[in-house]
Design an enzyme around this catalytic site. Structure first.
Site, PDB file in Angstrom:
ATOM      1  CG  HIS A 191      -6.191   3.701   6.377  1.00 17.56           C
ATOM      2  ND1 HIS A 191      -6.369   3.972   7.965  1.00 17.56           N
ATOM      3  CD2 HIS A 191      -7.003   2.853   6.042  1.00 17.56           C
ATOM      4  CE1 HIS A 191      -7.350   3.215   7.963  1.00 17.56           C
ATOM      5  NE2 HIS A 191      -7.830   2.494   7.057  1.00 17.56           N
ATOM      6  CD  GLU A 192      -7.470   2.320   2.318  1.00 17.53           C
ATOM      7  OE1 GLU A 192      -7.511   1.163   2.428  1.00 17.53           O
ATOM      8  OE2 GLU A 192      -8.252   3.019   2.780  1.00 17.53           O
ATOM      9  CG  HIS A 195      -6.431  -1.727   5.734  1.00 17.76           C
ATOM     10  ND1 HIS A 195      -6.682  -2.592   6.790  1.00 17.76           N
ATOM     11  CD2 HIS A 195      -7.221  -0.616   5.605  1.00 17.76           C
ATOM     12  CE1 HIS A 195      -7.694  -1.536   7.418  1.00 17.76           C
ATOM     13  NE2 HIS A 195      -7.770  -0.500   6.706  1.00 17.76           N
ATOM     14  CG  ASP A 267     -10.608   0.106   8.878  1.00 13.92           C
ATOM     15  OD1 ASP A 267     -11.167  -0.251   8.141  1.00 13.92           O
ATOM     16  OD2 ASP A 267      -9.532   0.823   8.745  1.00 13.92           O
TER      17      ASP A 267
END
Ligand code: NHX
Ligand code: ZN
Length: 402
Positions: A191-192, A195, A267
């Site tokens: 996930h990170e 981004h 988000d």
């Protein structure tokens, strides 16, 4: 602030002021005594009302030859008794907004005077990474950094303590003892990484600062950016870039895990709010430059901003469609980009699982992306045409719209 004090204390205060003229009398948290009289709150509050009355009387008692200036501060000017705001009393209002980047640096410098700071510490960098911080938050940041320095048996606050203190004030304390399963850790890393990678590959996105998969406050992981320090507004391209970066966490989970978590709620919420404002406030959709849903009483800070629906049912449907279009197009673009960049994404997620925290330079080195160049390009590059060569053909710059 007059906590548990009454009218006689007010009389004293103003008498002291007269004796010591020229002087400034400053009253903090004015709303504590200055709320509208008779405005509910369990009927009359005699003591407070007498204190307020005394203050009104004392302020009327000054004449222009007495060099006493009375100032007060409040976060709730909307609840003040109107009598306080009449000519001759608090008749001038100065609205203090949250500080901008220069203001934040100035405030940090003031609080840093009381502590020992490493000469290499860049308060300007901390100021840039703390948009939305109030003066109190910044004071808290310096205090946390000092406490942390003590705990580390050091005498001088360095950038590392300032950075840690910033994260703590922003997101809450680290929760290293939180038990997280391997699969959840992996999901967080992807996930990170999503981004971070989309942020690096999108010229108009905010500059990437760092990524962490150490749980902190309510979050399992976090990607931080450094917003452009010189600008007060955002262009449509910049907003669309921000939407892509916000979508990237969920998309990366989807591509790599084959399932996704409910953790992307924040988000999704932020992206939806931006998209709705683009349509309803900023005239950035095919509905044109029209404001939908006028705000009521935007003058008073501290009051809930209410909106009234000033458009038809058909228009409501079009607005919803436009919001969907904006979000879904960002989502589709990111899915294409991250599918193409699967290798980089995987490498970054794996590095994160090992190191837990990485800054933009470490990430750039790992993935063969020139960070400095990215920052310079931000100003000149055409939107979304990534200038980073695709990994499959490192020699050729990517020119197609992703
Ligand atoms: C929970 N937390 O509440 C768990 C502990 C998708 C890997 N059950 O988007 O941590 O799921 O990029 C501000 C900021 C709620 C307010 C983050 C409120 C996060 C954070 C929920 C990463 N990073 N989600 C993210 C995450 C979660 C949450 C927040 C907030 C995750 C995601 C939280
Ligand atoms: Zn996220």
């Amino acid at each position: 602030m007059f906590v548990g004090v009454g009218a006689s204390r007010v009389r004293d205060l103003f008498e002291q002021g007269r004796k010591n003229a020229p002087c400034i009398i400053f009253i903090d948290e004015l709303d504590a005594v200055g709320r509208s009289r008779g405005a509910g709150y369990g009927g009359g509050h005699d003591e407070r009302e007498q204190t307020l009355n005394q203050m009104l009387v004392e302020m009327d008692g000054f004449d222009t030859t007495e060099a006493v200036i009375i100032m007060a501060a409040t976060n709730r000017p909307d609840v003040l008794d109107p009598a306080l705001l009449r000519p001759g009393r608090f008749d001038r209002q100065v609205i203090i907004d949250l500080p901008d980047v220069a203001g934040r640096e100035g405030i940090l410098k003031i609080h840093a005077r009381k502590v020992k700071l490493d000469v290499a510490a860049e308060l300007s960098n901390i100021a840039r990474g703390t948009p939305g911080f109030s003066g109190a938050d910044l004071a808290n940041l310096i205090n946390e950094a000092a406490l942390l320095t003590g705990r580390r048996n050091k005498l001088i606050i360095s950038m590392s303590e300032l950075e840690e203190a910033k994260d703590k004030v922003m997101m809450g304390p680290e929760r290293r003892s939180m038990i997280i399963s391997e699969s959840e850790k992996k999901n967080t890393a992807f996930h990170e990484a999503g981004h971070a990678l989309v942020s690096l590959l999108t010229p108009q996105a905010d500059f990437l600062h760092k990524v962490s998969i150490i749980p902190r406050g309510r979050a399992l992981g976090l990607t931080q950016s450094l917003p452009d320090d010189g600008s007060h507004t955002m262009s449509k391209n910049e907003l669309e870039a921000r939407l892509r970066v916000l979508m990237a966490g969920r998309v990366a989970e989807e591509i790599f895990i084959g399932d996704y978590s409910n953790g992307a709620a924040n988000d999704i919420e932020r992206a939806t709010r931006i998209a709705r404002a683009m349509v309803c406030e900023w005239g950035m959709s095919s509905l044109g430059p029209v404001a939908y849903g006028q705000k009521e009483e935007p003058i008073f800070i501290g009051k809930e901003i209410a909106r009234h629906k000033d458009y038809s049912e058909e228009k409501a449907r079009s607005i919803d469609d436009e919001v969907d279009k904006i979000i879904l197009s960002a989502y589709a673009d990111v899915k294409k980009l991250l599918t193409r960049e699967k290798n980089r994404l995987k490498r970054l997620a794996e590095a994160l699982l090992e190191k837990e925290v990485m800054n933009s330079h470490e990430i750039g080195t790992l993935l063969g992306i020139k960070i400095k160049e990215q920052e310079d390009l931000r100003k000149t590059a055409s939107p979304f045409k990534s200038t980073v060569p695709a990994e499959e053909s490192p020699a050729a710059p990517v020119t197609e719209k992703i």
